[in-house]
Scaffold this motif. Structure first.
Motif, PDB file in Angstrom:
ATOM      1  N   ILE A 184       0.878  -1.324   0.083  1.00  0.00           N
ATOM      2  CA  ILE A 184      -0.159  -0.068  -0.033  1.00  0.00           C
ATOM      3  C   ILE A 184       0.783   1.373   0.184  1.00  0.00           C
ATOM      4  CG2 ILE A 184      -1.858   1.227   1.208  1.00  0.00           C
ATOM      5  CD1 ILE A 184      -2.861  -1.749   0.387  1.00  0.00           C
ATOM      6  N   LEU A 185       0.498   1.952  -0.967  1.00  0.00           N
ATOM      7  CA  LEU A 185       1.656   3.392  -1.186  1.00  0.00           C
ATOM      8  C   LEU A 185       0.737   4.619  -0.420  1.00  0.00           C
ATOM      9  CD1 LEU A 185       2.513   2.696  -4.708  1.00  0.00           C
ATOM     10  CD2 LEU A 185       3.907   1.954  -2.562  1.00  0.00           C
ATOM     11  N   SER A 186       1.384   5.559   0.202  1.00  0.00           N
ATOM     12  CA  SER A 186       0.856   6.495   0.940  1.00  0.00           C
ATOM     13  C   SER A 186       1.434   7.831   0.642  1.00  0.00           C
ATOM     14  CB  SER A 186       0.818   6.151   2.317  1.00  0.00           C
ATOM     15  OG  SER A 186      -0.012   7.199   2.957  1.00  0.00           O
ATOM     16  N   ILE A 237      11.991  -9.518  -2.079  1.00  0.00           N
ATOM     17  CA  ILE A 237      11.538  -9.952  -0.420  1.00  0.00           C
ATOM     18  C   ILE A 237      10.710  -8.963   0.289  1.00  0.00           C
ATOM     19  CG2 ILE A 237      13.719  -9.103   0.794  1.00  0.00           C
ATOM     20  CD1 ILE A 237      12.266 -12.800   0.959  1.00  0.00           C
ATOM     21  N   MET A 238      10.415  -7.960  -0.196  1.00  0.00           N
ATOM     22  CA  MET A 238       9.439  -7.029   0.411  1.00  0.00           C
ATOM     23  C   MET A 238       7.992  -7.630   0.297  1.00  0.00           C
ATOM     24  SD  MET A 238      11.635  -3.598  -0.138  1.00  0.00           S
ATOM     25  CE  MET A 238      10.132  -2.519   0.660  1.00  0.00           C
ATOM     26  N   THR A 239       6.903  -7.354   1.085  1.00  0.00           N
ATOM     27  CA  THR A 239       5.804  -7.247   1.138  1.00  0.00           C
ATOM     28  C   THR A 239       4.979  -6.857   2.316  1.00  0.00           C
ATOM     29  OG1 THR A 239       3.815  -8.762   0.215  1.00  0.00           O
ATOM     30  CG2 THR A 239       5.401  -9.782   1.896  1.00  0.00           C
ATOM     31  N   GLY A 240       3.625  -6.670   2.126  1.00  0.00           N
ATOM     32  CA  GLY A 240       2.993  -6.143   3.243  1.00  0.00           C
ATOM     33  C   GLY A 240       3.275  -4.655   3.847  1.00  0.00           C
ATOM     34  N   GLU A 241       3.920  -3.896   3.061  1.00  0.00           N
ATOM     35  CA  GLU A 241       4.245  -2.531   3.774  1.00  0.00           C
ATOM     36  C   GLU A 241       3.276  -1.533   3.163  1.00  0.00           C
ATOM     37  OE1 GLU A 241       6.713  -2.006   5.355  1.00  0.00           O
ATOM     38  OE2 GLU A 241       7.778  -3.916   5.070  1.00  0.00           O
ATOM     39  N   THR A 242       3.167  -0.508   4.074  1.00  0.00           N
ATOM     40  CA  THR A 242       2.336   0.704   3.735  1.00  0.00           C
ATOM     41  C   THR A 242       3.396   1.768   3.707  1.00  0.00           C
ATOM     42  OG1 THR A 242       0.144  -0.017   4.606  1.00  0.00           O
ATOM     43  CG2 THR A 242       0.865   2.519   4.582  1.00  0.00           C
ATOM     44  N   LEU A 243       3.722   2.236   2.502  1.00  0.00           N
ATOM     45  CA  LEU A 243       4.964   2.960   2.312  1.00  0.00           C
ATOM     46  C   LEU A 243       4.612   4.343   2.290  1.00  0.00           C
ATOM     47  CD1 LEU A 243       6.412   0.255   0.373  1.00  0.00           C
ATOM     48  CD2 LEU A 243       7.946   1.421   1.409  1.00  0.00           C
ATOM     49  N   PHE A 244       5.115   5.167   2.978  1.00  0.00           N
ATOM     50  CA  PHE A 244       4.681   6.530   2.780  1.00  0.00           C
ATOM     51  C   PHE A 244       5.878   7.236   1.705  1.00  0.00           C
ATOM     52  CE2 PHE A 244       3.523   6.060   7.079  1.00  0.00           C
ATOM     53  CZ  PHE A 244       2.258   6.429   7.126  1.00  0.00           C
TER      54      PHE A 244
END
Ligand SMILES: NC(=O)c1ccc[n+]([C@@H]2O[C@H](COP(=O)([O-])OP(=O)(O)OC[C@H]3O[C@@H](n4cnc5c(N)ncnc54)[C@H](O)[C@@H]3O)[C@@H](O)[C@H]2O)c1
Length: 253
Positions: A184-186, A237-244
């Motif tokens: 999810i991108l923020s 290998i990255m998953t499930g992040e909410t990235l600002f």
């Protein structure tokens, strides 16, 4: 850090100011082949020239609220490509009265419509993408800081985006065995058509710029670059992040 040979679906281009257009440009520049959608016939003349500019052939109608519309898009992708590598969900909607009033006063149908178009449609897309992501893939959706903090005038979109961020984490866990990643991108506030539906948006832009450490607001190009990077194998290998994607605004007390 390339996307050559990868196929991506981008949902949410309304015009050249759309965050989804920034994502289309950046992923196209890294070599991805894209399919994009437009909301309806009224929107089509604004979207078609942008598709042409990027040499995109698959330009499909999609109103996620219309029964069967999403299924038709994915049937087309299955027939034309037989696979999908990434999907960008960059859409949101809430009825004006509900969006511009207090959450306390929001109507049940208005809340449900906002939740269906802005959140559950991402879950439906994940389900339809899953069988096409045979080599794994990445799913993206757009949120905003108002999901995590009370931002004046964001109102009912706050809890709707909070649900979207949580859905991103559950989808990430459920789809990880298929090597499907979910982010999810923020982004910080950007002048777009959707944003113009928020009351006092100009004030939000000014206040955010003042309080952003480097005093530079995110652009659709910035969001596109971050999304494209995460879609490459460099982020495998990255998953499930909410990235600002906001120049550090979210760090400030
Ligand atoms: N602009 C900002 O400040 C900002 C900041 C953070 C997050 N976001 C999020 O970014 C996303 C993209 O918004 P934007 O700012 O680029 O605005 P935009 O108006 O350019 O894009 C919104 C898109 O949603 C689409 N849409 C609305 N209802 C739909 C439906 N029923 N079916 C299919 N498509 C539908 C519209 O056609 C449009 O293309 C949204 O999720 C928004 O909440 C925006």
């Amino acid at each position: 850090m390339r996307l050559d040979g990868k196929k991506g679906l981008i949902v949410g281009i309304a015009n050249e100011h759309s965050i989804a257009y920034g994502c289309a440009q950046a992923t196209h520049a890294l070599g991805a082949e894209l399919a994009i959608t437009y909301l309806n016939e009224k929107a089509k003349p604004h979207v078609a020239p942008l598709a042409e500019g990027m040499g995109i052939e698959l330009v499909l109608p999609l109103n996620v609220a219309e029964p069967g519309a999403l299924e038709t898009v994915f049937e087309t992708l299955a027939a034309r490509w037989g696979k999908l590598d990434f999907l960008i969900h960059s859409i949101a909607f809430a009825p004006k009265d509900d969006l511009q009033g207090r959450l306390t006063d929001s109507s049940s149908p208005g809340f449900a419509e906002a939740m269906d178009i802005s959140c559950h449609s991402f879950i439906r897309m994940a389900k339809l993408a899953e069988p096409l992501m045979t080599d794994g893939g990445t799913l993206f959706a757009m949120s905003y800081l108002g999901a995590q903090r009370v931002v004046e005038h964001y109102n009912l979109m706050g809890p709707v985006k909070a649900a979207l961020e949580s859905a991103g984490r559950y989808l990430a866990a459920e789809l990880a065995p298929k090597n499907i990643r979910v982010h999810i991108l923020s982004p910080g506030p950007i002048r777009t058509r959707a944003a113009s539906g928020l009351a006092e948006f100009d004030t939000l832009i000014e206040e955010t710029q003042d309080r952003t450490p480097g005093h530079r607001l995110a652009t659709i190009e910035d969001v596109g670059l971050a999304t494209a990077l995460l879609a490459t194998d460099a982020a495998r290998i990255m998953t499930g992040e909410t990235l600002f994607i906001d120049g550090g605004y979210h760090l400030m007390g």
